[in-house]
Design a protein around this motif. Structure first.
Motif, short mmCIF file in Angstrom:
data_model
loop_
_atom_site.label_atom_id
_atom_site.label_comp_id
_atom_site.label_asym_id
_atom_site.label_seq_id
_atom_site.Cartn_x
_atom_site.Cartn_y
_atom_site.Cartn_z
N LYS A 198 18.34 26.99 -55.71
CA LYS A 198 17.65 25.99 -54.89
C LYS A 198 16.84 25.04 -55.77
N GLN A 199 16.16 25.61 -56.74
CA GLN A 199 15.30 24.79 -57.59
C GLN A 199 16.15 23.81 -58.42
N ASP A 200 17.32 24.29 -58.88
CA ASP A 200 18.21 23.42 -59.64
C ASP A 200 18.67 22.24 -58.80
N TRP A 201 18.97 22.53 -57.52
CA TRP A 201 19.36 21.45 -56.61
C TRP A 201 18.26 20.41 -56.54
N ARG A 202 17.02 20.90 -56.37
CA ARG A 202 15.89 19.98 -56.23
C ARG A 202 15.76 19.10 -57.47
N ARG A 203 16.02 19.70 -58.63
CA ARG A 203 15.83 18.93 -59.86
C ARG A 203 17.03 18.05 -60.19
N SER A 204 18.16 18.29 -59.55
CA SER A 204 19.38 17.57 -59.93
C SER A 204 19.65 16.32 -59.10
N TRP A 205 19.26 16.30 -57.83
CA TRP A 205 19.82 15.24 -56.99
C TRP A 205 19.32 13.86 -57.38
N GLY A 206 18.08 13.77 -57.83
CA GLY A 206 17.57 12.47 -58.27
C GLY A 206 18.35 11.93 -59.46
N PRO A 207 18.46 12.72 -60.53
CA PRO A 207 19.25 12.27 -61.69
C PRO A 207 20.69 11.90 -61.34
#
Lengths: 170, 496
Positions: free
Chosen positions: B244-253
């Motif tokens: 979940k945390q990876d998703w949060r950090r990935s979508w913007g980039p």
């Protein structure tokens, strides 16, 4: 056959290989220019078949001269860092020579001995040049790859590759 | 909503069971070959050309679409697990993704690359869907002189503006132009530089040049400086997943990378390198924890990977609407079109609309397939990286031989292949970029044809290249692209 790699900072002065490359490019430009002048002008065309080759050859010659000048002023090329290469390893020109030799041999016998034998020779020579020495395994894999490739491309995709003397069997 | 109607028609073409099968074979083969170390996307497409030789054009291009995107996907897998970029656009992925993999987060790195590629590819394809017809409408009216100026601009930007050494880039371009001159001049029927060889009258097959420069050149070069010992391949347990945390950090980039990548692909600016670097810098600046960058920050994989794939979609805009390739891979796709007697450009939308739209529709389909393939199959692809180098490079040579020999069934072509292999070796050893040469071979003949047509129309008046406003503007851009970087370099040196 091996020489230590030139380190740019340690060896000032003119790099002979770089100079040869620059001169070769200049010579290619000049040769093209001479060749271009033999192309006829063409009839009733505003710009004939000759104009563009002239432009290209003059451009190539000029750029070659510029490179020669910059090499004479001490410029040298950095060899590219590719996958699987080690720039600090001694340069071994024997290996590419084996590959080329195997390739030319394989290509020469391709029509007579057939695709499978020809490309198996190529395969074997590359593997050898890359330092593999298990000869039995190499020969087996070389023949297997060549055979599978041949069957896949001829039966599967309808290309025509030369069967050579294995004609009846394949 | 013209584009939508056409796109639905394209889906009708692409969604037939047989064409779906070709798309699946395309993405699978593309990923398979793209994963192999030492083979970038351009070579992937070139080596797989003979596979499509006997297919009808629509199926062939649907397969190409899959191969094109699949090769990109495969490349990122290699970068993450092996730390050896297959091409300059994957340098960043290799840097940050391999760091992640070493920390035991290979699955997350692969997943963010795969999902990011999917999102970027899909958005990029959407933009292509709506931009391409509009640009094609305008492009129909471009005069020959402007087309020539446009090609000149592509030449200069690709060879001189964005490369390390403008002089070496231009030399590479001119060698490519010289290769392109060989053969019969189409307008006058005059043989040029054929050296009396009948085999050369048809010109030198572009595929021979590409495979020689890329595959044979690479093999010879690597053999001369082989790295001893094994590269360390990261072991992968299970498929690629994101927390979940990876998703949060990935979508913007992902979204920002897409926004950077697409326009850079669409203009002739030398491919995907620049947007991937820009995306990396941007993510580092926006990040709440910039200290992680260089140590395996997920944003540093997500952004550049998205930029890389969006740029791959962007490249198709000038290719399909103007017939202008802006990367080596695009040049090979252009050559593939020409093999079928098709000339990409604004007219292709009118004459072969079903083909173009079928191709665009299959890009969407290919993207979905790639996502489905790559997340669960990641460990399978990782296995491929363990192939011992001697057997891998030997196999590349055999496939190169098939690809070139099957063009004309001629051993003479294999001799040419060896020659271009030696030239390719020299280019790596002496730091000449390969892409400008490829672009020179492909676009040289087109440039000459437009140049001559323009002068026919003006009755030999050379001022036509400065009198038409649009052409003059493009010519100014060409000049600027040559001069501005030099001035900037000079000023930087003065300041230092």
């Amino acid at each position: 056959m091996t020489q230590p790699p030139p380190t740019p900072s340690a060896r000032p002065g003119i790099s002979i290989p770089d100079l040869l490359v620059a001169l070769a490019l200049t010579a290619l430009g000049v040769a093209l220019f001479i060749g271009s002048r033999e192309i006829p002008f063409g009839i009733n065309a505003v710009v004939g078949p000759r104009v563009f080759p002239l432009i290209v050859s003059v451009g190539l010659t000029a750029l070659g001269v510029l490179l020669t000048v910059s090499v004479l002023r001490g410029d040298r090329a950095e060899p590219a860092a590719e996958e699987d290469t080690d720039l600090n390893a001694p340069v071994n020109l024997g290996a590419p020579a084996i590959i080329l030799g195997g390739f030319v041999l394989g290509a020469a016998v391709l029509t007579w001995a057939g695709f499978v034998i020809g490309t198996a020779i190529m395969y074997f020579s590359v593997a050898w040049a890359f330092g593999e020495r298990r000869v039995g395994l190499m020969a087996g894999v070389a023949l297997a790859v060549a055979l599978v490739t041949y069957v896949a491309f001829t039966r599967g995709l309808g290309l025509s590759l030369p069967p050579g003397f294995l004609k009846g069997i394949l | 909503m013209d584009a939508l109607t056409s796109l639905f028609a394209g889906f009708e073409t692409a969604l037939t069971p047989l064409n779906l099968l070709w798309a699946l074979i395309g993405v699978t083969l593309g990923t398979l070959v793209g994963v192999l170390p030492g083979i970038g996307p351009a070579l992937t497409v070139a080596l797989l050309l003979p596979v499509t030789a006997k297919l009808p054009p629509v199926s062939a291009f649907i397969m190409f679409a899959g191969i094109y995107y699949g090769g990109m996907f495969g490349g990122s897998t290699t970068s993450i697990l092996l730390n050896t970029p297959g091409e300059s656009a994957s340098i960043i992925t290799a840097l940050e993704g391999n760091k992640m993999a070493r920390k035991g987060r290979a699955a997350a790195a692969l997943a963010t690359a795969a999902i990011g590629s999917f999102i970027a590819g899909t958005i990029g394809t959407l933009l292509l869907t709506f931009a391409a017809p509009a640009i094609a409408d305008i492009a129909v009216q471009i005069t020959p002189s402007a087309k020539f100026a446009l090609i000149m601009l592509a030449f200069v930007t690709i060879s001189a503006t964005f490369g390390g050494s403008p002089l070496r880039g231009l030399l590479s371009l001119f060698v490519g132009l010289a290769i392109g001159l060989v053969g019969t001049d189409l307008q006058s029927g005059q043989a040029r530089f054929a050296l009396g060889r009948p085999e050369l009258l048809d010109g030198i097959d572009f595929i021979t040049v590409v495979i020689g420069l890329f595959a044979i050149g690479e093999t010879l070069y690597v053999a001369s400086r082989l790295r001893k010992g094994k590269g360390s391949v990261i072991k992968l347990e299970g498929g690629a997943t994101l927390s979940k945390q990876d998703w949060r950090r990935s979508w913007g980039p992902w979204l920002r990378g897409t926004a950077l990548g697409f326009p850079f692909g669409a203009i002739p600016a030398g491919g995907a390198e620049i947007p991937t670097f820009l995306s990396y810098t941007l993510e580092k600046r926006l990040s709440k924890h910039p200290e992680e960058f260089g140590q395996g920050a997920i944003e540093g994989v997500a952004g550049p990977e998205a930029a890389n794939n969006a740029s791959a979609a962007g490249v198709l805009v000038p290719l399909l609407t103007l017939g202008l390739p802006t990367s080596a891979t695009a040049a090979i796709l252009l050559a593939a079109f020409q093999q079928y007697g098709l000339q990409p450009g604004p007219l292709l939308f009118l004459t072969n609309g079903d083909l173009v739209w079928g191709l665009i529709a299959s890009l969407y389909i290919g993207n979905v397939m790639l996502l489905a393939l790559n997340l669960p199959l990641a460990p399978v692809w990782a296995r491929l990286l363990l192939i011992p180098r001697p057997f891998l490079y030997a196999g590349i040579l055999v496939f190169s031989t098939v690809g070139v020999y099957s063009l004309n069934n001629s051993v003479f072509d294999l001799g040419l292949l060896a020659l271009f292999g030696v030239i390719g070796y020299g280019m790596r050893r002496f730091d000449f970029p390969v892409t400008p040469a490829i672009i020179g071979v492909v676009l040289g003949p087109t440039a000459e044809a437009q140049f001559r047509t323009a002068l026919q129309q003006s009755n030999g008046d050379f001022s036509i290249f400065v009198r038409q406003p649009f052409t003059a503007f493009l010519m100014l851009c060409v000049l600027a692209a040559l001069v501005v970087p030099q001035v900037l370099k000079f000023r930087a040196r003065r300041a230092a």
